[in-house]
Design an enzyme around this catalytic site. Structure first.
Site, PDB file in Angstrom:
ATOM      1  N   ASN A   7      34.532  97.923  13.053  1.00 25.82           N
ATOM      2  CA  ASN A   7      33.929  98.054  11.729  1.00 25.82           C
ATOM      3  C   ASN A   7      32.429  97.854  11.899  1.00 25.82           C
ATOM      4  O   ASN A   7      31.969  96.736  12.121  1.00 25.82           O
ATOM      5  CB  ASN A   7      34.513  97.023  10.756  1.00 25.82           C
ATOM      6  CG  ASN A   7      33.919  97.129   9.363  1.00 25.82           C
ATOM      7  OD1 ASN A   7      32.735  97.385   9.188  1.00 25.82           O
ATOM      8  ND2 ASN A   7      34.743  96.908   8.351  1.00 25.82           N
ATOM      9  N   GLU A  34      33.781 101.620   7.824  1.00 23.25           N
ATOM     10  CA  GLU A  34      32.603 101.300   7.017  1.00 23.25           C
ATOM     11  C   GLU A  34      31.352 102.018   7.525  1.00 23.25           C
ATOM     12  O   GLU A  34      30.320 101.401   7.786  1.00 23.25           O
ATOM     13  CB  GLU A  34      32.366  99.780   6.947  1.00 23.25           C
ATOM     14  CG  GLU A  34      33.113  99.123   5.801  1.00 23.25           C
ATOM     15  CD  GLU A  34      32.495  97.798   5.378  1.00 23.25           C
ATOM     16  OE1 GLU A  34      31.786  97.792   4.363  1.00 23.25           O
ATOM     17  OE2 GLU A  34      32.737  96.778   6.048  1.00 23.25           O
ATOM     18  N   ASP A 147      40.303  97.976  10.365  1.00 24.79           N
ATOM     19  CA  ASP A 147      40.070  96.789   9.552  1.00 24.79           C
ATOM     20  C   ASP A 147      41.114  96.767   8.444  1.00 24.79           C
ATOM     21  O   ASP A 147      41.015  97.495   7.464  1.00 24.79           O
ATOM     22  CB  ASP A 147      38.651  96.838   8.978  1.00 24.79           C
ATOM     23  CG  ASP A 147      38.333  95.651   8.085  1.00 24.79           C
ATOM     24  OD1 ASP A 147      39.210  94.783   7.909  1.00 24.79           O
ATOM     25  OD2 ASP A 147      37.211  95.595   7.555  1.00 24.79           O
ATOM     26  N   ASN A 149      41.778  94.134   6.577  1.00 27.31           N
ATOM     27  CA  ASN A 149      41.424  93.176   5.526  1.00 27.31           C
ATOM     28  C   ASN A 149      42.610  92.284   5.164  1.00 27.31           C
ATOM     29  O   ASN A 149      42.867  92.001   3.987  1.00 27.31           O
ATOM     30  CB  ASN A 149      40.885  93.900   4.284  1.00 27.31           C
ATOM     31  CG  ASN A 149      39.371  94.069   4.329  1.00 27.31           C
ATOM     32  OD1 ASN A 149      38.644  93.148   4.683  1.00 27.31           O
ATOM     33  ND2 ASN A 149      38.892  95.259   3.996  1.00 27.31           N
ATOM     34  N   ASP A 218      40.978  92.575  12.025  1.00 23.34           N
ATOM     35  CA  ASP A 218      41.007  93.892  12.657  1.00 23.34           C
ATOM     36  C   ASP A 218      42.187  93.913  13.629  1.00 23.34           C
ATOM     37  O   ASP A 218      42.250  93.082  14.540  1.00 23.34           O
ATOM     38  CB  ASP A 218      39.704  94.165  13.398  1.00 23.34           C
ATOM     39  CG  ASP A 218      38.495  94.024  12.485  1.00 23.34           C
ATOM     40  OD1 ASP A 218      38.080  95.044  11.899  1.00 23.34           O
ATOM     41  OD2 ASP A 218      37.975  92.891  12.354  1.00 23.34           O
TER      42      ASP A 218
END
Length: 260
Positions: A7, A34, A147, A149, A218
């Site tokens: 990321n 991202e 990722d 999250n 991740d």
């Protein structure tokens, strides 16, 4: 074959860090999240000069995912996660590289929770679980990485009690991750490092990196074909300490060549 996920938290700002890391570690495949850049602002030529070809899905200011491959062109399979034709966020990309099917994931953060953003996170997770079931049924070697999250367990957070009300650690998020694993996916880092405190993200605040106050969000999930070929996995933790680096560090695995 070495596969990595990173990321970058804004590819324009992090391009020097990304190029340095690529040069020093030479992964064969890289999933990026991202990008925070529209489609036309992706640094395709700079990456080609570094030896990488790419497929990507940009989005102005937010989100954005890409798959890079060293000395070969990734074969694009899918842009976007199925299940919601009105979802315009650039969070999922699939490609084939050297016989391996790779899904690049940037799962929604979901904060503040509860609320509409958390509801979107859980709906997105349900769509991922449904799509992942189909990928497993294809009987192909598959990697789902990026990722997520999600903090899967207390061992994946420095002082997990501080995250109890966060969307990354709420029971619904953790349960969704476990439901995904239960399909038959293997958490690569935990398979090879079952008891270690491994983090992939350190906030920019409160000297989190210096104190190693991190999170593991991740992840690499492997289909059974690849689980049997997994030989190494780790985090390039030092990259997080480089000047103007992302708040994430690159995560990587190595898989052996398929036996013939």
């Amino acid at each position: 074959m070495k596969i990595a996920t990173y990321n970058v938290n804004g590819i324009k700002a992090r391009l020097p860090v990304l190029l340095r890391w690529l040069q020093e570690t030479t992964p064969d495949v890289v999933c990026l999240q991202e990008l925070k850049a529209p489609q036309e602002n992706f640094p395709e030529e700079a990456l080609k000069d570094a030896g990488y070809q790419a497929v990507w899905q940009g989005q102005k200011s937010w989100n954005g995912v890409a798959i890079l491959a060293r000395n070969t062109q990734p074969e694009l399979v899918r842009q976007g996660l199925p299940g919601d034709p009105e979802d315009e966020q650039s969070r999922y990309l699939e490609a084939r590289v050297n016989g391996i099917h790779i899904g690049c994931i940037y799962l929604p953060n979901g904060n503040p929770a509860p609320g509409p953003k958390f509801d979107y996170k859980l709906r997105w997770f349900d769509r991922l679980i449904a799509h992942a079931a189909g990928l497993l049924a294809s009987d192909a070697p598959v990697v789902l990485t990026g990722d997520y999250n999600v903090i899967p367990t207390e061992a994946d957070a420095y002082k997990p009690e501080r995250w109890l009300d966060d969307a990354l650690f709420r029971p619904e998020s953790r349960a969704a991750f476990q439901n995904l694993l239960a399909q038959g996916w293997t958490d690569a880092l935990r398979k090879l490092h079952p008891d270690e405190h491994i983090y992939t993200f350190w906030d920019y605040f409160r000297n989190s990196y210096g104190r190693n106050a991190g999170l593991r969000i991740d992840h690499f999930l492997l289909s059974p074909h690849l689980e049997s070929r997994l030989v190494a996995a780790g985090v390039n933790r030092d990259v997080r300490g480089w000047d103007k680096s992302s708040d994430h560090a690159p995560v990587w695995i190595e898989v052996a060549d398929e036996k013939v």
